[in-house]
Scaffold this motif. Structure first.
Motif, PDB file in Angstrom:
ATOM      1  N   GLY A 179      -9.587  30.856 -55.017  1.00 58.02           N
ATOM      2  CA  GLY A 179      -8.365  31.636 -55.171  1.00 58.02           C
ATOM      3  C   GLY A 179      -7.469  31.089 -56.256  1.00 58.02           C
ATOM      4  O   GLY A 179      -6.891  31.844 -57.047  1.00 58.02           O
ATOM      5  N   LEU A 180      -7.338  29.777 -56.323  1.00 55.14           N
ATOM      6  CA  LEU A 180      -6.509  29.166 -57.359  1.00 55.14           C
ATOM      7  C   LEU A 180      -7.095  29.419 -58.748  1.00 55.14           C
ATOM      8  O   LEU A 180      -6.353  29.692 -59.699  1.00 55.14           O
ATOM      9  N   CYS A 181      -8.424  29.320 -58.860  1.00 56.37           N
ATOM     10  CA  CYS A 181      -9.061  29.576 -60.153  1.00 56.37           C
ATOM     11  C   CYS A 181      -8.881  31.028 -60.579  1.00 56.37           C
ATOM     12  O   CYS A 181      -8.615  31.321 -61.759  1.00 56.37           O
ATOM     13  N   LEU A 182      -9.016  31.957 -59.633  1.00 60.50           N
ATOM     14  CA  LEU A 182      -8.827  33.374 -59.953  1.00 60.50           C
ATOM     15  C   LEU A 182      -7.405  33.635 -60.434  1.00 60.50           C
ATOM     16  O   LEU A 182      -7.189  34.315 -61.445  1.00 60.50           O
ATOM     17  N   ALA A 183      -6.425  33.085 -59.726  1.00 66.95           N
ATOM     18  CA  ALA A 183      -5.033  33.263 -60.133  1.00 66.95           C
ATOM     19  C   ALA A 183      -4.787  32.661 -61.512  1.00 66.95           C
ATOM     20  O   ALA A 183      -4.081  33.251 -62.342  1.00 66.95           O
ATOM     21  N   ALA A 184      -5.381  31.505 -61.772  1.00 60.33           N
ATOM     22  CA  ALA A 184      -5.185  30.852 -63.069  1.00 60.33           C
ATOM     23  C   ALA A 184      -5.766  31.693 -64.208  1.00 60.33           C
ATOM     24  O   ALA A 184      -5.144  31.825 -65.271  1.00 60.33           O
ATOM     25  N   VAL A 185      -6.950  32.282 -64.004  1.00 61.25           N
ATOM     26  CA  VAL A 185      -7.563  33.093 -65.056  1.00 61.25           C
ATOM     27  C   VAL A 185      -6.738  34.344 -65.323  1.00 61.25           C
ATOM     28  O   VAL A 185      -6.542  34.749 -66.483  1.00 61.25           O
ATOM     29  N   ILE A 186      -6.212  34.982 -64.261  1.00 66.28           N
ATOM     30  CA  ILE A 186      -5.384  36.181 -64.447  1.00 66.28           C
ATOM     31  C   ILE A 186      -4.105  35.841 -65.200  1.00 66.28           C
ATOM     32  O   ILE A 186      -3.694  36.564 -66.118  1.00 66.28           O
ATOM     33  N   LEU A 187      -3.478  34.725 -64.850  1.00 65.29           N
ATOM     34  CA  LEU A 187      -2.265  34.315 -65.558  1.00 65.29           C
ATOM     35  C   LEU A 187      -2.563  33.971 -67.017  1.00 65.29           C
ATOM     36  O   LEU A 187      -1.771  34.293 -67.914  1.00 65.29           O
ATOM     37  N   LEU A 188      -3.701  33.325 -67.256  1.00 62.83           N
ATOM     38  CA  LEU A 188      -4.089  33.014 -68.632  1.00 62.83           C
ATOM     39  C   LEU A 188      -4.324  34.299 -69.425  1.00 62.83           C
ATOM     40  O   LEU A 188      -3.916  34.404 -70.596  1.00 62.83           O
ATOM     41  N   ALA A 189      -4.954  35.284 -68.795  1.00 66.27           N
ATOM     42  CA  ALA A 189      -5.192  36.564 -69.469  1.00 66.27           C
ATOM     43  C   ALA A 189      -3.870  37.243 -69.820  1.00 66.27           C
ATOM     44  O   ALA A 189      -3.711  37.796 -70.914  1.00 66.27           O
ATOM     45  N   ARG A 190      -2.906  37.203 -68.916  1.00 69.02           N
ATOM     46  CA  ARG A 190      -1.605  37.802 -69.200  1.00 69.02           C
ATOM     47  C   ARG A 190      -0.928  37.109 -70.375  1.00 69.02           C
ATOM     48  O   ARG A 190      -0.328  37.755 -71.239  1.00 69.02           O
ATOM     49  N   TRP A 191      -0.999  35.782 -70.401  1.00 71.74           N
ATOM     50  CA  TRP A 191      -0.351  35.037 -71.472  1.00 71.74           C
ATOM     51  C   TRP A 191      -1.001  35.351 -72.817  1.00 71.74           C
ATOM     52  O   TRP A 191      -0.302  35.596 -73.804  1.00 71.74           O
ATOM     53  N   LEU A 192      -2.323  35.354 -72.847  1.00 71.78           N
ATOM     54  CA  LEU A 192      -3.018  35.655 -74.097  1.00 71.78           C
ATOM     55  C   LEU A 192      -2.730  37.084 -74.553  1.00 71.78           C
ATOM     56  O   LEU A 192      -2.575  37.354 -75.749  1.00 71.78           O
TER      57      LEU A 192
END
Length: 406
Positions: free
Chosen positions: A331-344
Motif C-alpha cells: 500500500g505504501l509503495c502504491l501511494a508513493a508511485v501515484i504521488l510521484l506520477a502526480r508530481w512528474l
C-alpha cells in the motif's frame, strides 16, 4: 497603484426579459464570471454600472461578495471618481462579455490606456466599432484621470463606452485578438439567450478528460461527461456535489477503519466520480478558490486510504493481528508511485499528451473493488505497485520520445 474593474450591467437581452449580465451560462450568470475573471487578473475592487437594480442582480452581487470580491454599485462617473485614487487603473468590461482569463490578464498587465481590439469581420459585428477596420474586444484599461474627465462633463453619458472613447482618443495601446475566438465560441458579447446557450455548449465540448490518470480519463470522467449538460444547468446539483463527495470519502474512511476494504472501495469509487464531477465543472465554470483546496484534500484522502488497505485487510481478517511492515509495504509503495506520477505530471507539462497512461487512485480503487470479493486482495495489492510503476515508466519513455522529436 491599485487595479479596479468597471463592469457594465445596463443592457437588456434582445427579448427584453433580463439584463445581459444576468444571462445564465453553465449554472452562473455572466456578471459572476466577469467578476471572478477580473479578480484573478488582479482587480482589488469591482464597480458595477447600473441603471436599475432588479432583485436578480442584487442576488448575483451577493454571490460575488461571498467569493471574497469587493463590489460597489455606481450610477454616475462622480460615484466612481470618489472611490478611486489618482494613481489607480480601471479595467473596463463590456456588458455581456464572455472572455477567457488570458485576455483579462493581457489587458490588466499592460499600461493604461490600452484596448483589446479585433478585426472587423462578419464574426465580430456584435462588437462596438473602434475604427474602420477594428472592433472593441470588450476589455480596456484606463487611468483614473479618465474617470475624473468624464465626471466633469455635463449631461448623461454611457460610462463604459465614453471611457472607451477617451482611451481611443488618447492613442491607447491596442492589443489584438483573433476574430476566430468569436467564431469558435471562446469569446462573445451575449445579446440573447441563444448565444448564452451556445457558449455553454462550446464550454462543455472543450472540457478535457480531467487531468492525469488512467482511471479518471477512461472511467470516471467519461461517466461524468454523459451527465454534463444536465449537471451544469442544475444549481442544486452543483451545490450538492461537494457535500456528496465528502460523504462518500467519509464512508470510505469509516469502512476502512472497520476493516472492510471492499465497502471502502465502493465508497471510494463513488467519491472519485464526485471528484471528477468537480474537476469537470472547474474546467469551464468559475469557482471559489476554496473548491480547489477541497479537491486537493479529496485526492490526498484517496491516496492515504490506498496506503491503509493492507492495514484494513489485516484488521478485518479472522484473529485480529497488527499488520507488519511487510503487510503495509504494497500500500505504501502504491501511494508513493501515484504521488510521484502526480508530481512528474505537474512538473513536465510536455508529457500531458499521454496523461491517460499514468496511474491514479481511481484505477487502484476499481481493481480493489473487483479483487476483494474473490479473496484476491493480497494479490491485487502486490501487483498494483508494479503495474503502476510500469505505467509510469512507459509514460516517461513516451514523453522523452516526444521531447526528442520537438
Amino acid at each position: 497603484m491599485a487595479l479596479a474593474a468597471l463592469i457594465a450591467a445596463t443592457e437588456m437581452l434582445d427579448d427584453g426579459t433580463a439584463l445581459r449580465a444576468l444571462a445564465p451560462v453553465a449554472g452562473e450568470t455572466i456578471i459572476e464570471r466577469q467578476a471572478v475573471r477580473a479578480r484573478d487578473a488582479g482587480a482589488d475592487m469591482l464597480f458595477v454600472v447600473v441603471a436599475a437594480v432588479p432583485p436578480e442582480l442584487s442576488q448575483a452581487l451577493d454571490r460575488i461578495r461571498r467569493r471574497d470580491v469587493k463590489v460597489q454599485i455606481v450610477r454616475e462617473a462622480a460615484d466612481l471618481q470618489i472611490a478611486l485614487q489618482p494613481t489607480d487603473r480601471v479595467l473596463l468590461v463590456a456588458d455581456g462579455l464572455i472572455a477567457p482569463p488570458g485576455q483579462y490578464r493581457a489587458i490588466a498587465n499592460g499600461g493604461a490606456p490600452s484596448i483589446l481590439v479585433t478585426d472587423d469581420t462578419p464574426l465580430t459585428q456584435m462588437l462596438e466599432r473602434v475604427d474602420a477596420a477594428h472592433r472593441w474586444g470588450g476589455l480596456a484599461l484606463i487611468p483614473a484621470s479618465s474617470v475624473t474627465e468624464l465626471a466633469a462633463l455635463p449631461g448623461e453619458w454611457d460610462m463604459v463606452l465614453t471611457l472607451l472613447r477617451f482611451a481611443i482618443q488618447a492613442g491607447g495601446v491596442r492589443l489584438a485578438c483573433e476574430p476566430a475566438l468569436f467564431g469558435q465560441g471562446e469569446m462573445s458579447v451575449v445579446a440573447d439567450i441563444a448565444t448564452a446557450a451556445q457558449m455553454e455548449r462550446v464550454g462543455i465540448q472543450q472540457v478535457e478528460f480531467g487531468g492525469m490518470g488512467m482511471g479518471r480519463s477512461l472511467l470516471t470522467m467519461p461517466m461524468v461527461r454523459l451527465a454534463g449538460p444536465r449537471l451544469v444547468r442544475s444549481p442544486r446539483a452543483i451545490a450538492a456535489i461537494p457535500w456528496l463527495t465528502a460523504l462518500f470519502w467519509l464512508a470510505a474512511m469509516g469502512a476502512m477503519i472497520m476493516g472492510q476494504p471492499f465497502a471502502a472501495a465502493l465508497a471510494a469509487i463513488l467519491g472519485a466520480a464526485g471528484l471528477s464531477a468537480l474537476r469537470f465543472l472547474a474546467a469551464f465554470r468559475i469557482e471559489d478558490r476554496r473548491m480547489e483546496r477541497l479537491r486537493t484534500l479529496f485526492r490526498t484522502i484517496s491516496v492515504l486510504l490506498l496506503a491503509a488497505i493492507p492495514w484494513a485487510a489485516a484488521a478485518g481478517a479472522p484473529g485480529l493481528r497488527w499488520p507488519t511492515m511487510v503487510d503495509l509495504a504494497p500500500g505504501l509503495c502504491l501511494a508513493a508511485v501515484i504521488l510521484l506520477a502526480r508530481w512528474l505530471y505537474s512538473e513536465l507539462a510536455a508529457g500531458r499528451s499521454y496523461h491517460w497512461l499514468l496511474p491514479d487512485g481511481d484505477q487502484a480503487w476499481l481493481v480493489v473493488a473487483v479483487a476483494a470479493p474473490f479473496g484476491l486482495l493480497a494479490v491485487a495489492m502486490a501487483l498494483l505497485p508494479l503495474v503502476a510503476l510500469v505505467q509510469l515508466l512507459a509514460w516517461m519513455r513516451l514523453t522523452k520520445r516526444r521531447l526528442n522529436r520537438v
